[in-house]
Design a protein around this motif. Structure first.
Motif, PDB file in Angstrom:
ATOM      1  N   VAL A   9       1.001  -1.290   0.044  1.00 41.57           N
ATOM      2  CA  VAL A   9      -0.144  -0.001  -0.162  1.00 41.57           C
ATOM      3  C   VAL A   9       0.881   1.291  -0.008  1.00 41.57           C
ATOM      4  O   VAL A   9       0.592   2.087  -0.517  1.00 41.57           O
ATOM      5  N   ILE A  10       1.859   1.035   0.777  1.00 39.38           N
ATOM      6  CA  ILE A  10       2.858   2.481   0.746  1.00 39.38           C
ATOM      7  C   ILE A  10       3.889   2.523  -0.156  1.00 39.38           C
ATOM      8  O   ILE A  10       3.965   3.503  -0.734  1.00 39.38           O
ATOM      9  N   PHE A  11       4.481   1.587  -0.619  1.00 38.76           N
ATOM     10  CA  PHE A  11       5.620   1.606  -1.442  1.00 38.76           C
ATOM     11  C   PHE A  11       5.278   0.804  -2.790  1.00 38.76           C
ATOM     12  O   PHE A  11       4.776  -0.204  -2.769  1.00 38.76           O
ATOM     13  N   SER A  12       5.954   1.613  -3.787  1.00 36.36           N
ATOM     14  CA  SER A  12       5.979   0.913  -5.201  1.00 36.36           C
ATOM     15  C   SER A  12       7.351   1.169  -5.672  1.00 36.36           C
ATOM     16  O   SER A  12       7.955   2.029  -5.573  1.00 36.36           O
ATOM     17  N   GLY A  13       7.637   0.061  -6.576  1.00 38.72           N
ATOM     18  CA  GLY A  13       9.149   0.167  -7.028  1.00 38.72           C
ATOM     19  C   GLY A  13       9.301   1.237  -7.944  1.00 38.72           C
ATOM     20  O   GLY A  13       8.411   1.705  -8.953  1.00 38.72           O
ATOM     21  N   PHE A  14      10.420   2.079  -7.635  1.00 43.97           N
ATOM     22  CA  PHE A  14      10.756   3.160  -8.608  1.00 43.97           C
ATOM     23  C   PHE A  14      11.787   3.168  -9.607  1.00 43.97           C
ATOM     24  O   PHE A  14      11.819   2.890 -10.533  1.00 43.97           O
ATOM     25  N   ARG A  15      13.063   2.818  -8.944  1.00 45.94           N
ATOM     26  CA  ARG A  15      14.259   2.715  -9.935  1.00 45.94           C
ATOM     27  C   ARG A  15      15.281   1.921  -9.377  1.00 45.94           C
ATOM     28  O   ARG A  15      15.544   1.919  -7.817  1.00 45.94           O
ATOM     29  N   ALA A  16      16.372   1.457  -9.844  1.00 41.96           N
ATOM     30  CA  ALA A  16      17.607   0.951  -9.147  1.00 41.96           C
ATOM     31  C   ALA A  16      18.692   1.796  -9.552  1.00 41.96           C
ATOM     32  O   ALA A  16      18.871   2.390 -10.660  1.00 41.96           O
ATOM     33  N   LEU A  17      19.776   1.874  -8.936  1.00 42.08           N
ATOM     34  CA  LEU A  17      20.889   2.708  -8.749  1.00 42.08           C
ATOM     35  C   LEU A  17      22.037   1.797  -8.901  1.00 42.08           C
ATOM     36  O   LEU A  17      22.181   0.678  -8.291  1.00 42.08           O
ATOM     37  N   SER A 631       9.452   4.441  -3.832  1.00 43.51           N
ATOM     38  CA  SER A 631       8.508   5.453  -3.801  1.00 43.51           C
ATOM     39  C   SER A 631       7.473   5.414  -2.734  1.00 43.51           C
ATOM     40  O   SER A 631       6.717   4.417  -2.749  1.00 43.51           O
ATOM     41  N   ASN A 632       7.583   6.471  -1.931  1.00 40.20           N
ATOM     42  CA  ASN A 632       6.338   6.449  -0.643  1.00 40.20           C
ATOM     43  C   ASN A 632       5.035   7.008  -1.370  1.00 40.20           C
ATOM     44  O   ASN A 632       5.073   8.423  -1.574  1.00 40.20           O
ATOM     45  N   ASN A 633       4.194   6.124  -1.578  1.00 34.54           N
ATOM     46  CA  ASN A 633       2.876   6.611  -2.168  1.00 34.54           C
ATOM     47  C   ASN A 633       2.260   7.746  -1.440  1.00 34.54           C
ATOM     48  O   ASN A 633       1.315   8.316  -1.927  1.00 34.54           O
ATOM     49  N   THR A 634       2.360   7.626   0.107  1.00 33.56           N
ATOM     50  CA  THR A 634       1.418   8.296   0.801  1.00 33.56           C
ATOM     51  C   THR A 634       1.718  10.150   0.624  1.00 33.56           C
ATOM     52  O   THR A 634       1.180  10.826   0.986  1.00 33.56           O
ATOM     53  N   LEU A 635       2.934  10.321  -0.141  1.00 33.09           N
ATOM     54  CA  LEU A 635       3.290  11.534  -0.244  1.00 33.09           C
ATOM     55  C   LEU A 635       2.324  12.390  -1.533  1.00 33.09           C
ATOM     56  O   LEU A 635       2.203  13.509  -1.567  1.00 33.09           O
ATOM     57  N   CYS A 636       2.058  11.366  -2.330  1.00 33.83           N
ATOM     58  CA  CYS A 636       1.400  11.925  -3.605  1.00 33.83           C
ATOM     59  C   CYS A 636      -0.260  11.724  -3.926  1.00 33.83           C
ATOM     60  O   CYS A 636      -0.828  11.973  -4.937  1.00 33.83           O
ATOM     61  N   SER A 637      -0.422  10.771  -2.875  1.00 36.42           N
ATOM     62  CA  SER A 637      -2.084  10.028  -2.924  1.00 36.42           C
ATOM     63  C   SER A 637      -2.388   9.868  -1.617  1.00 36.42           C
ATOM     64  O   SER A 637      -1.759   9.724  -0.577  1.00 36.42           O
ATOM     65  N   LEU A 638      -4.084   9.893  -1.650  1.00 33.70           N
ATOM     66  CA  LEU A 638      -4.568   9.459  -0.310  1.00 33.70           C
ATOM     67  C   LEU A 638      -4.489   8.199  -0.203  1.00 33.70           C
ATOM     68  O   LEU A 638      -4.863   7.308  -0.913  1.00 33.70           O
ATOM     69  N   VAL A 639      -3.796   7.621   1.070  1.00 34.67           N
ATOM     70  CA  VAL A 639      -3.541   6.222   1.239  1.00 34.67           C
ATOM     71  C   VAL A 639      -4.301   5.909   2.497  1.00 34.67           C
ATOM     72  O   VAL A 639      -3.919   6.536   3.602  1.00 34.67           O
ATOM     73  N   SER A 640      -4.927   4.882   2.643  1.00 36.29           N
ATOM     74  CA  SER A 640      -5.743   4.549   3.935  1.00 36.29           C
ATOM     75  C   SER A 640      -4.795   3.373   4.511  1.00 36.29           C
ATOM     76  O   SER A 640      -5.036   2.306   3.851  1.00 36.29           O
ATOM     77  N   LEU A 641      -4.270   3.605   5.588  1.00 38.94           N
ATOM     78  CA  LEU A 641      -3.653   2.721   6.176  1.00 38.94           C
ATOM     79  C   LEU A 641      -4.395   1.948   7.481  1.00 38.94           C
ATOM     80  O   LEU A 641      -4.947   2.437   8.324  1.00 38.94           O
ATOM     81  N   ARG A 642      -4.609   0.531   7.357  1.00 33.97           N
ATOM     82  CA  ARG A 642      -5.305  -0.205   8.046  1.00 33.97           C
ATOM     83  C   ARG A 642      -4.521  -1.220   8.716  1.00 33.97           C
ATOM     84  O   ARG A 642      -3.435  -1.882   8.164  1.00 33.97           O
ATOM     85  N   PRO A 643      -4.700  -1.651  10.087  1.00 31.72           N
ATOM     86  CA  PRO A 643      -3.833  -2.688  10.519  1.00 31.72           C
ATOM     87  C   PRO A 643      -3.907  -4.191   9.748  1.00 31.72           C
ATOM     88  O   PRO A 643      -5.135  -4.327   9.492  1.00 31.72           O
TER      89      PRO A 643
END
Length: 832
Positions: A9-17, A631-643
Motif C-alpha cells: 500500500v505504501i511503497f511501489s518500485g521506482f528505480r535501481a541505482l 517511492s512513498n505513495n502516501t506523499l502523492c495520493s490519499l492512502v488509507s492505512l489499516r492494521p
C-alpha cells in the motif's frame, strides 16, 4: 485483508541505482545521423544504452521476463535472448519482434543482413527472417563432434558464416545454399572467440588454451600465433586508426596488447577489471578502447602515447560485490552511501549518475596504495560491515567512521575529498582477536563512539583522533555490544549487548544511568534522535520500542520469521520499516502499534534507509549489486492505512528496474484527450459527432459548477454539511484554494454560497471535531474574501455567528487542555 493482497500500500518500485554491466559482452553501435557511438550493456532483465562521448545513459530498455543471456545489434534493432526466446528492440527500448522456436536456452546471437542467427545449448542453429519472424534455415550439429562455441561473418564473404567449436575445429558455411564449404581442423583447443581483423580474409581466433591465432581463411594459412599467459582468451579487438595493435581479454581482468607488424607482445593493462574481461572493442578509426566486465563496470581507455598502453579516460562503476550497508548521507536525500563486500565505500546519487563517486578501498597505508594500486596493496582492509556518517563538520574534518570485518581498526573517511580519512582509531589496550560491532557519530560531528565484540565502548575525537574515555569501569557489557546510539543533544548514550541488557549512559561523564533487561539477546538497535524512540531487534525475531524519556518499552512487534537484517525510521518517527531474512519488508505504525504494510521480495533485503525527506525507501539485497528505490505513495495520493491481520500472507513484488516504472512516472494522459469540466479531472468518453452538430463553442460549459459548489447550494436548504466537509477533506491544498476562490461572484460564485460556507464552518465547530481543520479553512476563506465580506451585510452577520461559535468552542478546548496539563504535571512530579 483482500485489498492488501494486490501489492504494497505504501511503497511501489521506482528505480535501481548502481547497475552498469554484467558478464555479457557489450555491443557497440554507430548512429549515422548523430555521428556518435553508443555502447549497450546487459543488466539483468534489461539493457542500458550509453553514449561513448560521456558514458551518459541514453536509454533503458523495457524489462524482459527473464535475465538476458545474449545481446547483439545491427543498424536498426537490438536483439536480446532470454531463455528459449529472442526479442528484437526498436529505439533501444520497445520489443517489436519475438522469435519462438528454440527448445533450449539460447546463448549465441549474430545479426546477418535481413537475418538473425541464434544458437542454443542443444547445439541447434536457427536462421530467422527478421521482419516475418519465420525460420529461414535450421541446422542441427552433433554436439559430441562439433559443439558451436563462437560464430562470425567474415567481411566481404557473401552469405557465409564461420562457426567455431568446443572441440577446436572451425566450419565455413554458405547459409543461403545450406552447404558446408570448408572445415578447419583447428589448434587442439576450444574456440572461445572469433573476430574479423582489419584485413580481408584474415580472422583472429581466441582459444581456451590462451593461444591467439591470426589465420587466413581463404588459403587456410596461419599468419602468426601469440600466447596469452592469463588463461582462455575472452575477447579480441583490433585498432583501425593506423596502429597495427590487437587487444586480448583474459579471465582475471588483464588486457594484453600485441603488435601485428612486429609479431610481438607490446605491453599489458593489468587489472583493467577485477573480474573477467567480458567484452573489449576498439572504436572505428579512433584510439579508444571500450571494455566491460562482471565487476559492474564500463571503462573507456585512450591510447594517446605512442607504443604505450591505454590510460583510463572515463568509467561507470558500481559495486562489484553486493552492498552490506546503505545509508542516506545528508538531509537532501540526494546521496546514498553504500559499503560493499568488494571493500569499497561509494556514494550513489538519486538524481544523476554523474554525481556518483567512489570513496575508494579501505587501506592502512594510503600513500602505498596509490603507488601500488588496490589489487597489489598488501595493507588493504577487509570489507566494511557498518558505518555512521554526519555532515555537521564534514567541511572541517572527516565525517564518516567505518568498521571492517574481523578487524580492530576503525577508519575515518572524508566525503568531500572522496577518500579514506586521516585517522585509524585502534584501542591500544586490546589484543588483536577483538572486532568492531557498532559505531555512531554525535550529531555535532565532534565525537565517534565505538563498540567492540569484547563489550568495550570507547569515545574518540573526530578531529584529532584522540581517545576521550570509555564506558564502564572496565567494559560496558559482559558480552558483545550489538547496538550503539547517541541522542540528539549529546546527553545520553544507549547500548545493547549480548548479555541481554540495555544500558543508558551519560555521554560526557560516562556515568551509568539506567539498566533495562531484554527478554532475548539483541541483534541490533536504532535510535530516532528527534523522537527519542529506540528500536531493538531481538534474536527471537521480535522488535521492542523503548522511549528514551520514560525509559520504558512502549511497543512490541512480532511477525518476522527470520533474522532481522536492518531497520529504518520514517523522518517523522511514525513508522519503523524492517527487513528480515524471511524476505519480507514490513512497516510498523508506532502510534497505533500495528503492522500497516508488508511485502515480499525474491532476495532478502540486507539493508534499508528511508530518505530524510520521506520520498523514497532505499534497499540493498542478498547477492544484488544495485540499490533499489521504492517511492512513498502516501506523499502523492490519499492512502488509507489499516492494521493487517495476524495471518496476513504478503505477495512477492519484483525489484524495480533501472528506469522509473511507467505507473509511477507521474505522467498524465495526453493533452489532446477531452476532459469533463470540473476540478477533479475526468476524461470524456469518445462520442461520434453527428452531421448536423454545430461547430460553435458553447461558452456556458466553461462556467460549470463544481461538485463542492453544488453541495454547498443544497446544504442551504437541507442544513446538512456532512457531504461538503467530507469532499473538502479529500482535496489537496491547491484544490481547496481553487474551490474557495470559485465561491466569489467575481469567479462565477454567489453570495448565498459564501454564506453557506460560513454555515459549514459553524457546523464543524458545533460538532466539536476537527477544530484545527475548521480554523485552517476559515483562515484561507478570510484571506481570500475579507474585503468582499466586509461589504456584504448578510456575510458579516454570518461571520459574527461563526465568531461566537469559535469563542465558545475555544473556551471548552482551553479548559480540556488545562486539565490535561495539570494531570500530566502531577504524574510527572509523582514519577520523579
Amino acid at each position: 485483508a483482500e485489498s492488501f493482497m494486490v501489492r504494497s500500500v505504501i511503497f511501489s518500485g521506482f528505480r535501481a541505482l548502481g547497475l552498469y554491466s554484467n558478464h555479457l559482452a557489450h555491443v557497440l553501435r554507430f548512429h549515422k545521423k548523430h555521428r556518435e557511438f553508443y555502447v549497450l550493456t546487459a543488466v539483468g532483465q534489461c539493457f542500458h544504452t550509453y553514449n561513448v562521448k560521456k558514458l551518459g545513459i541514453v536509454a533503458v530498455s523495457n524489462a524482459l521476463p527473464e535475465d538476458i543471456s545474449s545481446l547483439a545489434a545491427d543498424r536498426m534493432l537490438v536483439y536480446a535472448a532470454f531463455g528459449k526466446l529472442i526479442s528484437a528492440f526498436a529505439k533501444n527500448k520497445e520489443v517489436v519482434h519475438t522469435y519462438t522456436g528454440h527448445q533450449a536456452d539460447v546463448h549465441l546471437l549474430l545479426p546477418f543482413g535481413d537475418h538473425l542467427i541464434s544458437v542454443d545449448k542443444d547445439n541447434v542453429v536457427i536462421i530467422w527472417d527478421v521482419e516475418s519472424e519465420d525460420t529461414y534455415l535450421q541446422i542441427s550439429y552433433d554436439k559430441a563432434s562439433f559443439e558451436v562455441s563462437a560464430l562470425m561473418h567474415p567481411s566481404t564473404y557473401l552469405n557465409k558464416i564461420l562457426f567455431g567449436s568446443s572441440q577446436g575445429s572451425l566450419q565455413l558455411w554458405n547459409i543461403k545454399s545450406n552447404k558446408l564449404l570448408f572445415t578447419f581442423p583447428g589448434w587442439a583447443s576450444a574456440v572461445t572467440v572469433l573476430q574479423q581483423t582489419p584485413a580481408v580474409d584474415v580472422v583472429g581466433v581466441g582459444l581456451a588454451s590462451g593461444q591467439i591465432i591470426i589465420h587466413n581463411i581463404r588459403f587456410d594459412e596461419t599468419l602468426m600465433k601469440f600466447q596469452q599467459d592469463w588463461g582462455p582468451v575472452t575477447a579480441l579487438s583490433f585498432r583501425t586508426d593506423g596502429h597495427p595493435i590487437m587487444a586480448s581479454g583474459s579471465p582475471i581482468g588483464h588486457i594484453g596488447l600485441w603488435d601485428l607488424e612486429e609479431k610481438k607482445f607490446v605491453t599489458q593493462m593489468r587489472n583493467a577489471h577485477t573480474t573477467a574481461i567480458a567484452g573489449l572493442t576498439f572504436l572505428q578509426n579512433e584510439p579508444l578502447l571500450i571494455t566491460n566486465g562482471a565487476d559492474n563496470a564500463i571503462r573507456v581507455w585512450i591510447f594517446d602515447v605512442a607504443g604505450g598502453d591505454g590510460r583510463l579516460l572515463r568509467q561507470r562503476t558500481g559495486h562489484s560485490a553486493p552492498p552490506t550497508k546503505i545509508q542516506h548521507h545528508d538531509q537532501s536525500s540526494l546521496n546514498i552511501l553504500s559499503a560493499g563486500q568488494d571493500g569499497t565505500l561509494q556514494s550513489f546519487s538519486t538524481v544523476h549518475e554523474r554525481f556518483n563517486k567512489s570513496l575508494g578501498h579501505g587501506t592502512l597505508n594510503k600513500t602505498r596504495a596509490k603507488k601500488k594500486g588496490v589489487r597489489n596493496d598488501t595493507a588493504k582492509l577487509p570489507a566494511i560491515t557498518t558505518f555512521a556518517s554526519e555532515t555537521a563538520r564534514q567541511s572541517d574534518w572527516d565525517g564518516i567512521i567505518a568498521c571492517h570485518r574481523g578487524f580492530l581498526v576503525t577508519t575515518t573517511w572524508n566525503y568531500q575529498r572522496g577518500s579514506i580519512g586521516a585517522h585509524k582509531l585502534e584501542p591500544e589496550r586490546f589484543n588483536k582477536n577483538r572486532s568492531l560491532n557498532a559505531v555512531d557519530i554525535t550529531s555535532c560531528g565532534n565525537f565517534a563512539v565505538i563498540a567492540l565484540s569484547s563489550g568495550h565502548i570507547d569515545v574518540y575525537n573526530m578531529q584529532s583522533g584522540f581517545h576521550r574515555g570509555h564506558y564502564g569501569k572496565d567494559k560496558a557489557h559482559a558480552g558483545a555490544v550489538r547496538g550503539l546510539s547517541v541522542d540528539a543533544l549529546n546527553q545520553l548514550t544507549v547500548s545493547v549487548g549480548a548479555d541481554r541488557l540495555l544500558k543508558i549512559w551519560r555521554f560526557r561523564s560516562k556515568e551509568l544511568l539506567h539498566t533495562h533487561s531484554l527478554p532475548a539477546a539483541p541483534a541490533s538497535s536504532l535510535l530516532h534522535r528527534d523522537s527519542g524512540m529506540l528500536a531493538i531487534a531481538l534474536d527471537d525475531f521480535t522488535i521492542h520500542i523503548l522511549d528514551m524519556e520514560t525509559r520504558r518499552t512502549v511497543r512490541r512487534f512480532s511477525g518476522h520469521r527470520g533474522q532481522i537484517n536492518d531497520m529504518t525510521f520514517s523522518p517523522d518517527g511514525r513508522w519503523l520499516i524492517t527487513a528480515s531474512m524471511d524476505c519480507t519488508i514490513r512497516t510498523w505504525d508506532l502510534p497505533s502499534g500495528s503492522l500497516v504494510d508488508c511485502f515480499l521480495v525474491d532476495a532478502a533485503a540486507v539493508s534499508l534507509s528511508m530518505s530524510p525527506t520521506g520520498n523514497f525507501l532505499a534497499s540493498s539485497h542478498v547477492d544484488g549489486l544495485g540499490i533499489y528505490l521504492w517511492s512513498n505513495n502516501t506523499l502523492c495520493s490519499l492512502v488509507s492505512l489499516r492494521p493487517l491481520p495476524a495471518d496476513y500472507e504478503p505477495t512477492v513484488i519484483m525489484l524495480p528496474g533501472t528506469c522509473p516504472s511507467r505507473e509511477n512516472s507521474g505522467l498524465s494522459a495526453p493533452f489532446f484527450i477531452p476532459t469533463i469540466p470540473g476540478l477533479v479531472p475526468q476524461f470524456a468518453l469518445p462520442s461520434t459527432p453527428s452531421e448536423d452538430q454545430s461547430k460553435i463553442v458553447n461558452l456556458g460549459v466553461l462556467a460549470q459548477k463544481s461538485t463542492f459548489y453544488l453541495q454547498l447550494e443544497n446544504a442551504l436548504d437541507s442544513n446538512s454539511y456532512e457531504e461538503p466537509v467530507k469532499l473538502l477533506r479529500e482535496l489537496g491544498p491547491s484544490a481547496i484554494e481553487t474551490e474557495l476562490r470559485a465561491l466569489s461572484p467575481d469567479m462565477g460564485g454567489d453570495v448565498r454560497v459564501m454564506q453557506s460556507f460560513l454555515k459549514m464552518i459553524s457546523s464543524i465547530l458545533q460538532s466539536k471535531r476537527d477544530f484545527d481543520l475548521a480554523q485552517a479553512y476559515l483562515a484561507l476563506f478570510l484571506k481570500l474574501h475579507l474585503r468582499f465580506i466586509a461589504d456584504q451585510p448578510e456575510l458579516m452577520e454570518e461571520a459574527e455567528s461563526v465568531s461566537a461559535h469559535l469563542e465558545e468552542t475555544w473556551m471548552s478546548m482551553q479548559m480540556l487542555l488545562n486539565q490535561n496539563i495539570c494531570l500530566l504535571s502531577y504524574i510527572k512530579s509523582a514519577l520523579l
